[in-house]
Design a protein around this motif. Structure first.
Motif, PDB file in Angstrom:
ATOM      1  N   ALA A  20       0.872  -1.172   0.000  1.00 55.98           N
ATOM      2  CA  ALA A  20       0.000   0.000   0.000  1.00 55.98           C
ATOM      3  C   ALA A  20       0.907   1.218   0.000  1.00 55.98           C
ATOM      4  CB  ALA A  20      -0.918   0.011   1.215  1.00 55.98           C
ATOM      5  N   ALA A  21       0.356   2.341  -0.399  1.00 56.04           N
ATOM      6  CA  ALA A  21       1.134   3.585  -0.428  1.00 56.04           C
ATOM      7  C   ALA A  21       0.298   4.694   0.198  1.00 56.04           C
ATOM      8  CB  ALA A  21       1.530   3.954  -1.854  1.00 56.04           C
ATOM      9  N   SER A  22       0.967   5.763   0.567  1.00 53.65           N
ATOM     10  CA  SER A  22       0.298   6.856   1.272  1.00 53.65           C
ATOM     11  C   SER A  22      -0.399   7.844   0.345  1.00 53.65           C
ATOM     12  CB  SER A  22       1.304   7.601   2.149  1.00 53.65           C
ATOM     13  OG  SER A  22       1.863   6.740   3.114  1.00 53.65           O
ATOM     14  N   ALA A  23      -0.117   7.767  -0.958  1.00 49.56           N
ATOM     15  CA  ALA A  23      -0.718   8.704  -1.901  1.00 49.56           C
ATOM     16  C   ALA A  23      -2.245   8.613  -1.860  1.00 49.56           C
ATOM     17  CB  ALA A  23      -0.226   8.411  -3.324  1.00 49.56           C
ATOM     18  N   PRO A  24      -2.954   9.738  -1.861  1.00 48.16           N
ATOM     19  CA  PRO A  24      -4.425   9.709  -1.830  1.00 48.16           C
ATOM     20  C   PRO A  24      -5.014   8.871  -2.953  1.00 48.16           C
ATOM     21  CG  PRO A  24      -3.609  11.948  -1.476  1.00 48.16           C
ATOM     22  CD  PRO A  24      -2.422  11.123  -1.848  1.00 48.16           C
ATOM     23  N   GLU A  25      -4.370   8.883  -4.133  1.00 47.16           N
ATOM     24  CA  GLU A  25      -4.888   8.108  -5.263  1.00 47.16           C
ATOM     25  C   GLU A  25      -4.868   6.611  -4.950  1.00 47.16           C
ATOM     26  OE1 GLU A  25      -2.807  11.796  -6.871  1.00 47.16           O
ATOM     27  OE2 GLU A  25      -2.442  10.278  -5.338  1.00 47.16           O
ATOM     28  N   CYS A  26      -3.825   6.169  -4.247  1.00 47.19           N
ATOM     29  CA  CYS A  26      -3.732   4.761  -3.861  1.00 47.19           C
ATOM     30  C   CYS A  26      -4.779   4.429  -2.812  1.00 47.19           C
ATOM     31  CB  CYS A  26      -2.329   4.453  -3.347  1.00 47.19           C
ATOM     32  SG  CYS A  26      -2.109   2.741  -2.803  1.00 47.19           S
ATOM     33  N   ARG A  27      -4.911   5.283  -1.807  1.00 49.08           N
ATOM     34  CA  ARG A  27      -5.886   5.027  -0.746  1.00 49.08           C
ATOM     35  C   ARG A  27      -7.311   4.974  -1.293  1.00 49.08           C
ATOM     36  NH1 ARG A  27      -3.441   2.866   3.703  1.00 49.08           N
ATOM     37  NH2 ARG A  27      -1.301   3.644   3.622  1.00 49.08           N
ATOM     38  N   ALA A  28      -7.603   5.828  -2.263  1.00 51.69           N
ATOM     39  CA  ALA A  28      -8.938   5.837  -2.856  1.00 51.69           C
ATOM     40  C   ALA A  28      -9.199   4.572  -3.674  1.00 51.69           C
ATOM     41  CB  ALA A  28      -9.111   7.071  -3.738  1.00 51.69           C
ATOM     42  N   LEU A  29      -8.129   3.976  -4.193  1.00 54.77           N
ATOM     43  CA  LEU A  29      -8.259   2.789  -5.033  1.00 54.77           C
ATOM     44  C   LEU A  29      -8.498   1.515  -4.222  1.00 54.77           C
ATOM     45  CD1 LEU A  29      -7.942   1.794  -8.012  1.00 54.77           C
ATOM     46  CD2 LEU A  29      -5.512   1.487  -7.531  1.00 54.77           C
ATOM     47  N   PRO A 240      13.355 -14.188   3.646  1.00 55.37           N
ATOM     48  CA  PRO A 240      12.105 -14.060   2.886  1.00 55.37           C
ATOM     49  C   PRO A 240      12.350 -13.867   1.395  1.00 55.37           C
ATOM     50  CG  PRO A 240      12.575 -12.029   4.083  1.00 55.37           C
ATOM     51  CD  PRO A 240      13.596 -13.047   4.537  1.00 55.37           C
ATOM     52  N   THR A 241      11.370 -14.281   0.615  1.00 57.47           N
ATOM     53  CA  THR A 241      11.336 -13.941  -0.798  1.00 57.47           C
ATOM     54  C   THR A 241      10.729 -12.549  -0.916  1.00 57.47           C
ATOM     55  OG1 THR A 241      11.097 -16.242  -1.513  1.00 57.47           O
ATOM     56  CG2 THR A 241      10.352 -14.528  -3.045  1.00 57.47           C
ATOM     57  N   VAL A 242      11.450 -11.613  -1.531  1.00 50.47           N
ATOM     58  CA  VAL A 242      10.985 -10.234  -1.667  1.00 50.47           C
ATOM     59  C   VAL A 242      10.387 -10.060  -3.061  1.00 50.47           C
ATOM     60  CG1 VAL A 242      11.612  -7.801  -1.562  1.00 50.47           C
ATOM     61  CG2 VAL A 242      12.753  -9.444  -0.052  1.00 50.47           C
ATOM     62  N   TRP A 243       9.108  -9.683  -3.118  1.00 48.39           N
ATOM     63  CA  TRP A 243       8.439  -9.480  -4.407  1.00 48.39           C
ATOM     64  C   TRP A 243       8.363  -7.980  -4.671  1.00 48.39           C
ATOM     65  CZ3 TRP A 243       4.179  -7.626  -7.155  1.00 48.39           C
ATOM     66  CH2 TRP A 243       3.947  -8.248  -8.393  1.00 48.39           C
ATOM     67  N   GLU A 244       9.074  -7.530  -5.719  1.00 52.56           N
ATOM     68  CA  GLU A 244       9.221  -6.101  -5.958  1.00 52.56           C
ATOM     69  C   GLU A 244       8.380  -5.572  -7.110  1.00 52.56           C
ATOM     70  OE1 GLU A 244      12.908  -4.055  -5.020  1.00 52.56           O
ATOM     71  OE2 GLU A 244      13.947  -5.971  -5.291  1.00 52.56           O
ATOM     72  N   GLY A 245       7.397  -6.341  -7.541  1.00 50.87           N
ATOM     73  CA  GLY A 245       6.598  -5.920  -8.686  1.00 50.87           C
ATOM     74  C   GLY A 245       5.748  -4.683  -8.461  1.00 50.87           C
ATOM     75  N   LEU A 246       5.475  -4.344  -7.191  1.00 52.99           N
ATOM     76  CA  LEU A 246       4.668  -3.159  -6.896  1.00 52.99           C
ATOM     77  C   LEU A 246       5.518  -1.899  -6.769  1.00 52.99           C
ATOM     78  CD1 LEU A 246       2.487  -4.833  -4.118  1.00 52.99           C
ATOM     79  CD2 LEU A 246       1.680  -4.189  -6.391  1.00 52.99           C
ATOM     80  N   ARG A 247       6.826  -2.078  -6.645  1.00 48.22           N
ATOM     81  CA  ARG A 247       7.713  -0.969  -6.296  1.00 48.22           C
ATOM     82  C   ARG A 247       7.725   0.143  -7.345  1.00 48.22           C
ATOM     83  NH1 ARG A 247      13.150   0.123  -7.609  1.00 48.22           N
ATOM     84  NH2 ARG A 247      14.173   1.501  -6.112  1.00 48.22           N
ATOM     85  N   GLN A 248       8.071  -0.195  -8.589  1.00 49.76           N
ATOM     86  CA  GLN A 248       8.226   0.854  -9.594  1.00 49.76           C
ATOM     87  C   GLN A 248       6.919   1.557  -9.925  1.00 49.76           C
ATOM     88  OE1 GLN A 248      11.495   1.613 -10.405  1.00 49.76           O
ATOM     89  NE2 GLN A 248      10.481   3.499 -11.065  1.00 49.76           N
ATOM     90  N   PRO A 249       5.783   0.826 -10.069  1.00 50.34           N
ATOM     91  CA  PRO A 249       4.523   1.548 -10.279  1.00 50.34           C
ATOM     92  C   PRO A 249       4.200   2.514  -9.149  1.00 50.34           C
ATOM     93  CG  PRO A 249       4.248  -0.762 -10.842  1.00 50.34           C
ATOM     94  CD  PRO A 249       5.604  -0.631 -10.217  1.00 50.34           C
ATOM     95  N   ALA A 250       4.510   2.123  -7.892  1.00 53.14           N
ATOM     96  CA  ALA A 250       4.235   3.014  -6.766  1.00 53.14           C
ATOM     97  C   ALA A 250       5.135   4.241  -6.818  1.00 53.14           C
ATOM     98  CB  ALA A 250       4.423   2.268  -5.447  1.00 53.14           C
ATOM     99  N   CYS A 288       4.039  -4.521   3.479  1.00 51.86           N
ATOM    100  CA  CYS A 288       4.655  -3.252   3.880  1.00 51.86           C
ATOM    101  C   CYS A 288       4.026  -2.099   3.117  1.00 51.86           C
ATOM    102  CB  CYS A 288       6.163  -3.276   3.594  1.00 51.86           C
ATOM    103  SG  CYS A 288       7.005  -4.753   4.224  1.00 51.86           S
ATOM    104  N   GLY A 289       3.657  -1.057   3.852  1.00 53.29           N
ATOM    105  CA  GLY A 289       3.210   0.177   3.235  1.00 53.29           C
ATOM    106  C   GLY A 289       4.301   1.216   3.334  1.00 53.29           C
TER     107      GLY A 289
END
Length: 328
Positions: A20-29, A240-250, A288-289
């Motif tokens: 999750a991210a703190s951006a309002p657009e993310c929270r609204a989604l 742990p296995t770290v999945w970074e697929g959300l990182r760059q779009p965020a 992690c947010g």
């Protein structure tokens, strides 16, 4: 995110940065997201530890969670020595230098790291070779690791406090620059070295080529992962296995791509973890947010009847997963 992935990753512990991210657009989604596998998986697990923080800390939650899992010990904000932890000499002070474009606007300076600047080895190595002698004069040895990350080693890096690249990337630089302490000679040296790099790179032929190709120029570098390991790592469990697929779009603020990445994660890794949990295997999930990192795990392997009961309870009324994401 530190590319610190030792050889023995666990298929049973998944760590997800930028869940999750703190951006309002993310929270609204978030309320619109349908994540049935994640909802079912969280119903199989119990909430364990939550590492609490805020949006303004130099170390993001996913780095704190990974540091904890790897047994790097307790470190002040902005002081996890990632570069040293990955080296053969962890007690020596080290850091990563990432070439960047500092975009100067009317009222702020924004950092764009090399990862998003189409910086190849040819241009990066030429800039590296220009900067390395200046670093050596200041007792810092620079080694070319990749186009987007140069390894630095030297005593001035020992007590640096610096923001993670995942915090600073795409954001206002002053918000993520630690105040230079008068008694911290290393911090003052790095600030001077960054100023020298800005002038050195500005007139470098590489940037003439980049401007001609309509590519952003490289006009500085960001220091991160600095410090030295005070003691050996003692992992608290499987890596742990770290999945970074959300990182760059965020980081790019591309929330459509971020939502699609979550759907891909759901179908693949979350689905596999859910299957393992239902088969009675021990599993751990860390989401992690930008404020907090929470870890769920199953307390003990379950028998068939217990798993059936858990499935029935899940179907009857498990809260949708997005509500958990909204807490991060």
């Amino acid at each position: 995110m530190p590319a610190f992935l030792p050889t023995m990753e666990s298929p049973s512990h998944l760590l997800v940065p930028f869940a999750a991210a703190s951006a309002p657009e993310c929270r609204a989604l978030l309320p619109e997201m349908r994540l049935p596998r994640l909802t079912a998986l969280l119903a199989e697990l119990s909430l364990g530890t939550t590492l609490r923080g805020n949006d303004h800390e130099f170390t993001p939650p996913h780095e704190r969670a990974l540091s904890h899992a790897l047994g790097l010990g307790l470190h002040d904000d902005g002081a996890i020595p990632w570069a040293a932890a990955q080296s053969a000499q962890p007690h020596e002070p080290q850091a990563w230098f990432t070439p960047c474009h500092f975009q100067v606007g009317m009222d702020q300076v924004t950092l764009h790291s090399a990862e998003s600047l189409n910086l190849g080895d040819e241009h990066a190595r030429a800039l590296f070779e220009a900067l390395a002698p200046y670093c050596l004069e200041d007792r810092i040895t620079l080694r070319f690791e990749s186009a987007t990350r140069w390894h630095a080693q030297g005593e001035p890096l020992r007590h640096l406090v610096c923001a993670s690249l995942d915090r600073a990337n795409g954001r206002s630089v002053p918000d993520w620059t630690a105040p230079v302490q008068p008694d911290n000679a290393g911090a003052q040296l790095i600030k001077r070295l960054q100023s020298e790099a800005q002038m050195l790179f500005y007139t470098h032929p590489v940037n003439d080529q980049r401007e001609a190709a309509r590519l952003p120029i490289i006009n500085g570098f960001w220091v991160h992962g600095a410090g030295a390991m005070p003691h050996p790592m003692i992992p608290v469990g499987p890596t742990p296995t770290v999945w970074e697929g959300l990182r760059q779009p965020a980081l790019d603020g591309n929330w459509t791509a971020w939502q699609q990445a979550w759907e891909d994660l759901e179908k693949d890794h979350i689905g596999q973890l859910l299957e393992r949990a239902r088969q009675g295997h021990m599993v751990t999930l860390t989401l992690c947010g930008e404020r907090h990192a929470s870890t769920w795990h199953n307390a003990s392997p379950k028998g068939a009847l217990a798993r059936l009961g858990q499935t029935i309870r899940t179907l009857r009324g498990q809260a949708p997963a997005w509500k958990q994401l909204d807490t991060l």
